[in-house]
Design a protein around this motif. Structure first.
Motif, PDB file in Angstrom:
ATOM      1  N   VAL A   1       0.689  -1.125   0.079  1.00 19.20           N
ATOM      2  CA  VAL A   1      -0.085  -0.003  -0.055  1.00 19.20           C
ATOM      3  C   VAL A   1       0.794   1.169  -0.056  1.00 19.20           C
ATOM      4  O   VAL A   1       0.511   2.376  -0.496  1.00 19.20           O
ATOM      5  CB  VAL A   1      -0.775  -0.045   1.166  1.00 19.20           C
ATOM      6  CG1 VAL A   1      -1.720   1.199   1.319  1.00 19.20           C
ATOM      7  CG2 VAL A   1      -1.721  -1.126   1.094  1.00 19.20           C
ATOM      8  N   ASN A   2       1.932   1.260   0.612  1.00 19.24           N
ATOM      9  CA  ASN A   2       2.814   2.428   0.661  1.00 19.24           C
ATOM     10  C   ASN A   2       3.856   2.551  -0.590  1.00 19.24           C
ATOM     11  O   ASN A   2       4.288   3.601  -0.628  1.00 19.24           O
ATOM     12  CB  ASN A   2       3.851   2.069   1.794  1.00 19.24           C
ATOM     13  CG  ASN A   2       2.966   1.993   3.175  1.00 19.24           C
ATOM     14  OD1 ASN A   2       2.015   2.682   3.373  1.00 19.24           O
ATOM     15  ND2 ASN A   2       3.285   1.343   4.180  1.00 19.24           N
ATOM     16  N   GLN A   3       3.681   1.696  -1.381  1.00 10.95           N
ATOM     17  CA  GLN A   3       4.631   1.779  -2.655  1.00 10.95           C
ATOM     18  C   GLN A   3       4.058   2.877  -3.620  1.00 10.95           C
ATOM     19  O   GLN A   3       2.625   2.748  -4.142  1.00 10.95           O
ATOM     20  CB  GLN A   3       4.449   0.234  -3.465  1.00 10.95           C
ATOM     21  CG  GLN A   3       5.494   0.317  -4.709  1.00 10.95           C
ATOM     22  CD  GLN A   3       6.990   0.695  -4.691  1.00 10.95           C
ATOM     23  OE1 GLN A   3       7.415   0.409  -3.745  1.00 10.95           O
ATOM     24  NE2 GLN A   3       7.377   1.540  -5.350  1.00 10.95           N
ATOM     25  N   LEU A   4       4.732   3.809  -4.282  1.00 10.39           N
ATOM     26  CA  LEU A   4       4.279   4.925  -4.952  1.00 10.39           C
ATOM     27  C   LEU A   4       4.362   4.377  -6.337  1.00 10.39           C
ATOM     28  O   LEU A   4       4.906   3.563  -6.648  1.00 10.39           O
ATOM     29  CB  LEU A   4       5.397   6.037  -4.903  1.00 10.39           C
ATOM     30  CG  LEU A   4       5.416   6.575  -3.520  1.00 10.39           C
ATOM     31  CD1 LEU A   4       6.539   7.815  -3.622  1.00 10.39           C
ATOM     32  CD2 LEU A   4       4.055   7.310  -3.000  1.00 10.39           C
ATOM     33  N   SER A   5       3.306   4.897  -6.977  1.00 11.76           N
ATOM     34  CA  SER A   5       3.031   4.301  -8.574  1.00 11.76           C
ATOM     35  C   SER A   5       4.111   5.267  -9.303  1.00 11.76           C
ATOM     36  O   SER A   5       3.696   6.544  -9.155  1.00 11.76           O
ATOM     37  CB  SER A   5       1.547   4.112  -8.986  1.00 11.76           C
ATOM     38  OG  SER A   5       1.562   4.113 -10.340  1.00 11.76           O
ATOM     39  N   LEU A   6       4.433   4.713 -10.516  1.00 14.02           N
ATOM     40  CA  LEU A   6       4.821   5.666 -11.404  1.00 14.02           C
ATOM     41  C   LEU A   6       3.921   6.512 -12.330  1.00 14.02           C
ATOM     42  O   LEU A   6       3.994   7.460 -12.705  1.00 14.02           O
ATOM     43  CB  LEU A   6       5.898   4.899 -12.447  1.00 14.02           C
ATOM     44  CG  LEU A   6       6.933   4.022 -11.953  1.00 14.02           C
ATOM     45  CD1 LEU A   6       7.951   3.352 -12.838  1.00 14.02           C
ATOM     46  CD2 LEU A   6       8.073   5.313 -11.425  1.00 14.02           C
ATOM     47  N   PHE A   7       2.809   5.843 -12.475  1.00 18.64           N
ATOM     48  CA  PHE A   7       1.515   6.423 -13.044  1.00 18.64           C
ATOM     49  C   PHE A   7       0.510   6.678 -12.585  1.00 18.64           C
ATOM     50  O   PHE A   7      -0.601   6.783 -13.188  1.00 18.64           O
ATOM     51  CB  PHE A   7       1.505   5.294 -14.308  1.00 18.64           C
ATOM     52  CG  PHE A   7       2.457   4.568 -15.270  1.00 18.64           C
ATOM     53  CD1 PHE A   7       3.324   5.342 -15.970  1.00 18.64           C
ATOM     54  CD2 PHE A   7       3.141   3.470 -14.999  1.00 18.64           C
ATOM     55  CE1 PHE A   7       4.270   5.103 -16.872  1.00 18.64           C
ATOM     56  CE2 PHE A   7       4.214   3.062 -15.417  1.00 18.64           C
ATOM     57  CZ  PHE A   7       4.865   3.652 -16.346  1.00 18.64           C
ATOM     58  N   ALA A   8       0.724   7.051 -11.278  1.00 16.21           N
ATOM     59  CA  ALA A   8      -0.399   7.634 -10.404  1.00 16.21           C
ATOM     60  C   ALA A   8      -1.287   8.733 -11.322  1.00 16.21           C
ATOM     61  O   ALA A   8      -2.582   8.600 -11.293  1.00 16.21           O
ATOM     62  CB  ALA A   8      -0.175   7.900  -9.099  1.00 16.21           C
ATOM     63  N   GLN A   9      -0.590   9.662 -11.825  1.00 16.72           N
ATOM     64  CA  GLN A   9      -1.384  10.910 -12.236  1.00 16.72           C
ATOM     65  C   GLN A   9      -1.933  10.437 -13.492  1.00 16.72           C
ATOM     66  O   GLN A   9      -3.080  11.112 -13.639  1.00 16.72           O
ATOM     67  CB  GLN A   9      -0.077  11.972 -12.660  1.00 16.72           C
ATOM     68  CG  GLN A   9      -0.571  13.104 -13.069  1.00 16.72           C
ATOM     69  CD  GLN A   9       0.256  14.224 -13.292  1.00 16.72           C
ATOM     70  OE1 GLN A   9       1.301  14.076 -13.284  1.00 16.72           O
ATOM     71  NE2 GLN A   9      -0.107  15.459 -13.790  1.00 16.72           N
ATOM     72  N   ALA A  52      -7.177   9.257 -15.964  1.00 18.40           N
ATOM     73  CA  ALA A  52      -8.115   8.517 -16.933  1.00 18.40           C
ATOM     74  C   ALA A  52      -9.539   8.217 -16.177  1.00 18.40           C
ATOM     75  O   ALA A  52     -10.308   7.820 -16.738  1.00 18.40           O
ATOM     76  CB  ALA A  52      -7.354   7.099 -16.953  1.00 18.40           C
ATOM     77  N   LYS A  53      -9.454   8.177 -14.808  1.00 23.73           N
ATOM     78  CA  LYS A  53     -10.780   7.912 -13.935  1.00 23.73           C
ATOM     79  C   LYS A  53     -11.711   9.125 -14.214  1.00 23.73           C
ATOM     80  O   LYS A  53     -12.654   8.992 -13.809  1.00 23.73           O
ATOM     81  CB  LYS A  53     -10.458   7.693 -12.631  1.00 23.73           C
ATOM     82  CG  LYS A  53      -9.626   6.549 -12.291  1.00 23.73           C
ATOM     83  CD  LYS A  53      -9.380   6.327 -10.909  1.00 23.73           C
ATOM     84  CE  LYS A  53      -8.601   4.933 -10.434  1.00 23.73           C
ATOM     85  NZ  LYS A  53      -8.312   4.704  -9.351  1.00 23.73           N
ATOM     86  N   GLN A  54     -11.143  10.270 -14.481  1.00 20.02           N
ATOM     87  CA  GLN A  54     -11.962  11.667 -14.282  1.00 20.02           C
ATOM     88  C   GLN A  54     -12.790  11.570 -15.814  1.00 20.02           C
ATOM     89  O   GLN A  54     -11.853  11.196 -16.717  1.00 20.02           O
ATOM     90  CB  GLN A  54     -11.082  12.937 -14.270  1.00 20.02           C
ATOM     91  CG  GLN A  54     -10.530  12.855 -12.979  1.00 20.02           C
ATOM     92  CD  GLN A  54      -9.506  14.057 -12.802  1.00 20.02           C
ATOM     93  OE1 GLN A  54      -9.510  14.870 -13.812  1.00 20.02           O
ATOM     94  NE2 GLN A  54      -9.113  14.385 -11.661  1.00 20.02           N
ATOM     95  N   PRO A  55     -13.955  11.954 -15.764  1.00 19.57           N
ATOM     96  CA  PRO A  55     -14.902  12.261 -17.079  1.00 19.57           C
ATOM     97  C   PRO A  55     -14.208  13.233 -17.899  1.00 19.57           C
ATOM     98  O   PRO A  55     -13.490  14.086 -17.198  1.00 19.57           O
ATOM     99  CB  PRO A  55     -16.189  12.444 -16.688  1.00 19.57           C
ATOM    100  CG  PRO A  55     -16.071  12.933 -15.248  1.00 19.57           C
ATOM    101  CD  PRO A  55     -14.887  12.527 -14.628  1.00 19.57           C
TER     102      PRO A  55
END
Length: 113
Positions: free
Chosen positions: A47-55, A60-63
């Motif tokens: 859970v604490n691992q940061l994602s390279l593609f979080a942004q 992509a989740k936003q309409p």
């Protein structure tokens, strides 16, 4: 003498059984490594691992926003056929008129003077 032989054989059998157990354990480990499920698939994601593609995931989740009507340009006019273009060009040609300028005698020079 027979007692010492029996004890030696018994100790050898115990040592061989221990060696067989060790080798069976190793064999089982190698089988899991080659044919078993890989550890990358079995471990849950930290859970604490940061994602390279979080942004990008959040975007992509936003309409997708609809364009503002004020910003939209006028629709393209219908495309005209070649004959329509020719008729428009013929109508828009300026008429050729002769330009008549008044001539004064003082401004005209005679040749040879």
């Amino acid at each position: 003498m027979s007692e010492t032989v029996v004890v030696d054989e018994h100790a050898e059998v115990l040592a061989l059984r221990q060696k067989v157990d060790e080798l069976e354990t190793q064999l089982e480990w190698f089988r899991k490594q080659v044919f078993g499920q890989k550890s990358e698939h079995a471990k849950p994601m930290d859970v604490n691992q940061l994602s390279l593609f979080a942004q990008q995931v959040e975007q992509a989740k936003q309409p997708y926003p609809l364009p503002n009507k004020k910003l939209m340009s006028k629709p393209m006019p219908e495309r005209k056929t070649r004959n329509q273009m020719r008729s428009l060009a013929a109508k828009s040609k300026p008429l050729r008129r002769q330009l008549i300028l008044p001539m004064s005698n003082a401004s005209v020079r005679q040749a040879g003077s």
